[in-house]
Enzyme design. Structure first.
Site, PDB file in Angstrom:
ATOM      1  N   HIS A  87      -7.069 -24.563   6.867  1.00 16.15           N
ATOM      2  CA  HIS A  87      -6.398 -25.741   7.427  1.00 16.15           C
ATOM      3  C   HIS A  87      -7.162 -26.376   8.584  1.00 16.15           C
ATOM      4  O   HIS A  87      -6.812 -27.444   9.046  1.00 16.15           O
ATOM      5  CB  HIS A  87      -4.990 -25.360   7.902  1.00 16.15           C
ATOM      6  CG  HIS A  87      -4.999 -24.420   9.062  1.00 16.15           C
ATOM      7  ND1 HIS A  87      -5.181 -23.067   8.889  1.00 16.15           N
ATOM      8  CD2 HIS A  87      -4.892 -24.625  10.389  1.00 16.15           C
ATOM      9  CE1 HIS A  87      -5.182 -22.482  10.078  1.00 16.15           C
ATOM     10  NE2 HIS A  87      -5.004 -23.397  10.995  1.00 16.15           N
ATOM     11  N   ARG A  88      -8.218 -25.730   9.039  1.00 16.58           N
ATOM     12  CA  ARG A  88      -8.943 -26.268  10.195  1.00 16.58           C
ATOM     13  C   ARG A  88      -9.653 -27.580   9.891  1.00 16.58           C
ATOM     14  O   ARG A  88      -9.879 -28.383  10.782  1.00 16.58           O
ATOM     15  CB  ARG A  88      -9.939 -25.241  10.723  1.00 16.58           C
ATOM     16  CG  ARG A  88      -9.243 -24.083  11.411  1.00 16.58           C
ATOM     17  CD  ARG A  88     -10.228 -23.084  11.894  1.00 16.58           C
ATOM     18  NE  ARG A  88     -10.912 -22.514  10.728  1.00 16.58           N
ATOM     19  CZ  ARG A  88     -11.793 -21.545  10.777  1.00 16.58           C
ATOM     20  NH1 ARG A  88     -12.127 -21.033  11.929  1.00 16.58           N
ATOM     21  NH2 ARG A  88     -12.364 -21.081   9.679  1.00 16.58           N
ATOM     22  N   GLY A  89     -10.012 -27.804   8.630  1.00 16.08           N
ATOM     23  CA  GLY A  89     -10.708 -29.031   8.264  1.00 16.08           C
ATOM     24  C   GLY A  89      -9.926 -30.274   8.631  1.00 16.08           C
ATOM     25  O   GLY A  89     -10.480 -31.238   9.165  1.00 16.08           O
TER      26      GLY A  89
END
Length: 100
Positions: free
Chosen positions: A37-39
């Site tokens: 989910h960091r993208g």
């Protein structure tokens, strides 16, 4: 350039990131198969930083478009597992389709 960067750093908290733009960052990351989910978070941060650098009041889809190749290309499954990190024409077409 230094003064411009200083202004951007000082003003970044004032740059609005709307719910629609946050959802757009998540949608783009999902459609480009970003790992984790960091993208989407990094994309939103980078778009906000670009908007601040350009002295904009709010993040736009154009800011997102311009940062996605830098924020997501290394987060694709093939790149995350040691594959190539180049941004492809196919990904550019997908991004154009998502962002109009």
């Amino acid at each position: 350039m230094r003064e411009r960067l200083d202004r951007a750093r000082d003003g970044i908290q004032d740059v609005r990131l709307s719910e629609d733009i946050a959802k757009l960052c998540a949608d783009v990351a999902t459609r480009l198969r970003a790992v984790g989910h960091r993208g989407e978070v990094v994309t939103a941060w980078a778009a906000r930083a670009l908007a601040a650098f350009e002295e904009a009041d709010a993040v736009t889809a154009d800011h997102v478009r311009r940062v996605v190749p830098l924020s997501l290309r290394h987060r694709r499954p093939e790149a995350a597992h040691g594959g190539p990190v180049e941004w492809t024409a196919e990904e550019s077409e997908l991004l154009d389709g998502l962002l109009g």
